[in-house]
Design a protein around this motif. Sequence first.
Motif, PDB file in Angstrom:
ATOM      1  N   LEU A   1       1.991   1.802  -3.522  1.00  0.00           N
ATOM      2  CA  LEU A   1       0.876   2.313  -4.316  1.00  0.00           C
ATOM      3  C   LEU A   1       0.689   3.807  -4.069  1.00  0.00           C
ATOM      4  O   LEU A   1       0.424   4.577  -5.006  1.00  0.00           O
ATOM      5  CB  LEU A   1      -0.410   1.551  -3.982  1.00  0.00           C
ATOM      6  CG  LEU A   1      -1.660   1.950  -4.773  1.00  0.00           C
ATOM      7  CD1 LEU A   1      -1.430   1.760  -6.270  1.00  0.00           C
ATOM      8  CD2 LEU A   1      -2.863   1.139  -4.300  1.00  0.00           C
ATOM      9  N   ALA A   2       0.860   4.226  -2.820  1.00  0.00           N
ATOM     10  CA  ALA A   2       0.729   5.646  -2.497  1.00  0.00           C
ATOM     11  C   ALA A   2       1.851   6.476  -3.120  1.00  0.00           C
ATOM     12  O   ALA A   2       1.666   7.657  -3.431  1.00  0.00           O
ATOM     13  CB  ALA A   2       0.714   5.832  -0.976  1.00  0.00           C
TER      14      ALA A   2
ATOM     15  N   LEU B   1       0.605   6.934  -6.632  1.00  0.00           N
ATOM     16  CA  LEU B   1      -0.588   7.799  -6.647  1.00  0.00           C
ATOM     17  C   LEU B   1      -0.585   8.646  -5.379  1.00  0.00           C
ATOM     18  O   LEU B   1      -1.178   8.266  -4.362  1.00  0.00           O
ATOM     19  CB  LEU B   1      -1.861   6.946  -6.727  1.00  0.00           C
ATOM     20  CG  LEU B   1      -1.966   6.005  -7.929  1.00  0.00           C
ATOM     21  CD1 LEU B   1      -3.161   5.070  -7.775  1.00  0.00           C
ATOM     22  CD2 LEU B   1      -2.072   6.798  -9.235  1.00  0.00           C
TER      23      LEU B   1
ATOM     24  N   TYR C   1      -5.862   1.672   5.187  1.00  0.00           N
ATOM     25  CA  TYR C   1      -7.145   1.314   4.573  1.00  0.00           C
ATOM     26  C   TYR C   1      -6.936   0.699   3.195  1.00  0.00           C
ATOM     27  O   TYR C   1      -7.666  -0.212   2.782  1.00  0.00           O
ATOM     28  CB  TYR C   1      -8.033   2.547   4.510  1.00  0.00           C
ATOM     29  CG  TYR C   1      -8.099   3.285   5.825  1.00  0.00           C
ATOM     30  CD1 TYR C   1      -8.748   2.716   6.924  1.00  0.00           C
ATOM     31  CD2 TYR C   1      -7.459   4.510   5.998  1.00  0.00           C
ATOM     32  CE1 TYR C   1      -8.779   3.368   8.149  1.00  0.00           C
ATOM     33  CE2 TYR C   1      -7.473   5.171   7.217  1.00  0.00           C
ATOM     34  CZ  TYR C   1      -8.143   4.593   8.289  1.00  0.00           C
ATOM     35  OH  TYR C   1      -8.159   5.231   9.497  1.00  0.00           O
ATOM     36  N   LEU C   2      -5.920   1.192   2.478  1.00  0.00           N
ATOM     37  CA  LEU C   2      -5.561   0.577   1.202  1.00  0.00           C
ATOM     38  C   LEU C   2      -5.124  -0.867   1.413  1.00  0.00           C
ATOM     39  O   LEU C   2      -5.506  -1.773   0.654  1.00  0.00           O
ATOM     40  CB  LEU C   2      -4.421   1.357   0.536  1.00  0.00           C
ATOM     41  CG  LEU C   2      -4.745   2.696  -0.116  1.00  0.00           C
ATOM     42  CD1 LEU C   2      -3.456   3.387  -0.546  1.00  0.00           C
ATOM     43  CD2 LEU C   2      -5.662   2.488  -1.317  1.00  0.00           C
TER      44      LEU C   2
ATOM     45  N   GLN D   1      -2.133  11.051  -4.222  1.00  0.00           N
ATOM     46  CA  GLN D   1      -3.397  11.430  -3.601  1.00  0.00           C
ATOM     47  C   GLN D   1      -3.870  10.395  -2.570  1.00  0.00           C
ATOM     48  O   GLN D   1      -4.774  10.671  -1.778  1.00  0.00           O
ATOM     49  CB  GLN D   1      -4.479  11.645  -4.659  1.00  0.00           C
ATOM     50  CG  GLN D   1      -4.808  10.436  -5.514  1.00  0.00           C
ATOM     51  CD  GLN D   1      -3.987  10.372  -6.783  1.00  0.00           C
ATOM     52  OE1 GLN D   1      -2.832  10.800  -6.797  1.00  0.00           O
ATOM     53  NE2 GLN D   1      -4.592   9.851  -7.847  1.00  0.00           N
ATOM     54  N   LEU D   2      -3.233   9.219  -2.570  1.00  0.00           N
ATOM     55  CA  LEU D   2      -3.600   8.174  -1.617  1.00  0.00           C
ATOM     56  C   LEU D   2      -2.766   8.222  -0.339  1.00  0.00           C
ATOM     57  O   LEU D   2      -2.993   7.423   0.571  1.00  0.00           O
ATOM     58  CB  LEU D   2      -3.438   6.789  -2.266  1.00  0.00           C
ATOM     59  CG  LEU D   2      -4.333   6.510  -3.479  1.00  0.00           C
ATOM     60  CD1 LEU D   2      -4.021   5.134  -4.060  1.00  0.00           C
ATOM     61  CD2 LEU D   2      -5.807   6.601  -3.102  1.00  0.00           C
TER      62      LEU D   2
ATOM     63  N   SER E   1       0.828  -1.213   0.000  1.00  0.00           N
ATOM     64  CA  SER E   1       0.000   0.000   0.000  1.00  0.00           C
ATOM     65  C   SER E   1       0.861   1.261   0.000  1.00  0.00           C
ATOM     66  O   SER E   1       0.497   2.273  -0.611  1.00  0.00           O
ATOM     67  CB  SER E   1      -0.946  -0.001   1.206  1.00  0.00           C
ATOM     68  OG  SER E   1      -0.253   0.255   2.409  1.00  0.00           O
ATOM     69  N   GLU E   2       2.021   1.206   0.651  1.00  0.00           N
ATOM     70  CA  GLU E   2       2.926   2.359   0.650  1.00  0.00           C
ATOM     71  C   GLU E   2       3.486   2.606  -0.747  1.00  0.00           C
ATOM     72  O   GLU E   2       3.617   3.765  -1.178  1.00  0.00           O
ATOM     73  CB  GLU E   2       4.057   2.123   1.652  1.00  0.00           C
ATOM     74  CG  GLU E   2       3.604   2.150   3.099  1.00  0.00           C
ATOM     75  CD  GLU E   2       4.751   1.935   4.065  1.00  0.00           C
ATOM     76  OE1 GLU E   2       4.774   2.596   5.113  1.00  0.00           O
ATOM     77  OE2 GLU E   2       5.627   1.094   3.770  1.00  0.00           O
TER      78      GLU E   2
ATOM     79  N   TYR F   1      -3.664   7.200   3.529  1.00  0.00           N
ATOM     80  CA  TYR F   1      -4.709   6.178   3.569  1.00  0.00           C
ATOM     81  C   TYR F   1      -4.132   4.764   3.473  1.00  0.00           C
ATOM     82  O   TYR F   1      -4.857   3.816   3.174  1.00  0.00           O
ATOM     83  CB  TYR F   1      -5.700   6.404   2.421  1.00  0.00           C
ATOM     84  CG  TYR F   1      -6.443   7.707   2.505  1.00  0.00           C
ATOM     85  CD1 TYR F   1      -7.581   7.826   3.293  1.00  0.00           C
ATOM     86  CD2 TYR F   1      -5.997   8.822   1.799  1.00  0.00           C
ATOM     87  CE1 TYR F   1      -8.267   9.035   3.372  1.00  0.00           C
ATOM     88  CE2 TYR F   1      -6.671  10.031   1.871  1.00  0.00           C
ATOM     89  CZ  TYR F   1      -7.804  10.128   2.658  1.00  0.00           C
ATOM     90  OH  TYR F   1      -8.476  11.324   2.736  1.00  0.00           O
ATOM     91  N   GLU F   2      -2.831   4.640   3.746  1.00  0.00           N
ATOM     92  CA  GLU F   2      -2.166   3.353   3.543  1.00  0.00           C
ATOM     93  C   GLU F   2      -2.803   2.191   4.312  1.00  0.00           C
ATOM     94  O   GLU F   2      -2.991   1.103   3.734  1.00  0.00           O
ATOM     95  CB  GLU F   2      -0.673   3.462   3.902  1.00  0.00           C
ATOM     96  CG  GLU F   2       0.141   4.256   2.912  1.00  0.00           C
ATOM     97  CD  GLU F   2       0.146   5.749   3.218  1.00  0.00           C
ATOM     98  OE1 GLU F   2       0.952   6.477   2.618  1.00  0.00           O
ATOM     99  OE2 GLU F   2      -0.669   6.173   4.072  1.00  0.00           O
TER     100      GLU F   2
END
Length: 444
Positions: A119-120, A123, A132-133, A125-126, A116-117, A129-130
């Motif tokens: 992915l952030a 992107l 929750y992702l 803008q995420l 998730s990190e 929210y890691e």
Amino acid sequence: MQKTAPRHELLKILGVGFGIAVTIGGTIGTGILRKPGPIAEQLGDPWLIMGLWAAVSLYALLGTLCTIELGTSVPRAGAWYVYAQRAFGDYAGFVVGLNSWFGTCAALGFGVYTMSEYLALLLPQLLGYEPYLAVAMLATLAALHWIGLALASQFQNVMSFVKAVGLFAFVAFCYIYGQEVTAEQTMATTSRIAETGSWLGPMIFSLQAIFYTYDGWHTAAYFAEEDRDPTRNLPRSMIGGVSLIIVIYLLCNLAILYILPMDELAGSKLAAADAVRLIFGERSGKFVTLFLMISILGIVNAQLMFNPRVLYSMSRDGLFVRAGTRVNAGGTPSFAMLITAGLAITLILIGKEACEKLSDIATFFFVLGYTSGFASLLALRRKEPDLPRPWKVPAYPVLPIVMLILSVAFLVGAVVQDLPSSQFALLFLAISYPLYLGVKRLNR
């Protein structure tokens, strides 16, 4: 059309291709990309670095030969748990199974959080929210697995293929487009060995790091019960998968040492990414990040596949709740899947720091599993001499005894080197007995 599993039985639909894929996918994560830097910081010598990688590679290969005998003679889901329970009884099996399951849940939670990190990073803008992702990604994977073994295994095949091709391509790019470091740059100006004057700490740290990257070499054994012909397929799957991993790991380390000066490597948190940036510039960063996500996805998928099968086998033997034996129409241990995903999600929500620490401690649990496996092989040879053994480990009993001694030595070294983490692991072992008694009472 996919076969339908009886309510409490797994599907026998897997073969050699999946066994190789799940071995690669269950072993190769981000470790080969992240660990070369910290190892170089500790050792500072390319020959010593490659020597340790070669030594642990040999350990994994010889461990595989031992595990094949266990997997073909007792072809049931669950690997280390199954062997310990049969060789030493219910309590030993419970301890090994519980530690294997919990340690993998911790590694699973940390892996998804790390994904998730990344992915952030792709992107922005995420950002923020890691957690929750991570929960959303894990829930999505669990839903895919819920559909059935056929889909989950095909997904694993694709992820492992992409991962292997990507790493071979990395090695090729380093040698084709990279510039070799000079002889002076191959040696560090300082290292932990030079700073402390001691070999023990740096060597144990480096061995722990390499063991971490190799954990998963036994993954195919978890699926022996679901293989169409484990006697024939398991040796091919395990030896083929581990051999490919060894080749990939050694080539990647050689490529990194070829292109990065030792002092620069020693300060690198992501050596492979630094090597790619050196060749292709800063714009290559997003491609490296994307590959990291794919790499983690492959290992997370494998962990989410094999870990519920430990609970499934424990439940079948009366060492976990009876609901754990439920298998849905697609061949997935449904209740065990929910419990596994639920614990991993809980660890994610507790926080990355706790999840990361538990993931580090999991290395102790994993080597404890190896130790129990080698001990089980020796015990079953004495306890059940007439048990059919389609595959027999070469150089018996010398090989399993040597592997057992090496594993115990590693565990002792880990306790001495990292006492707080080891104390947590030993505490977890201590509370396993009252848990065992509680489960036995529950299933009376």
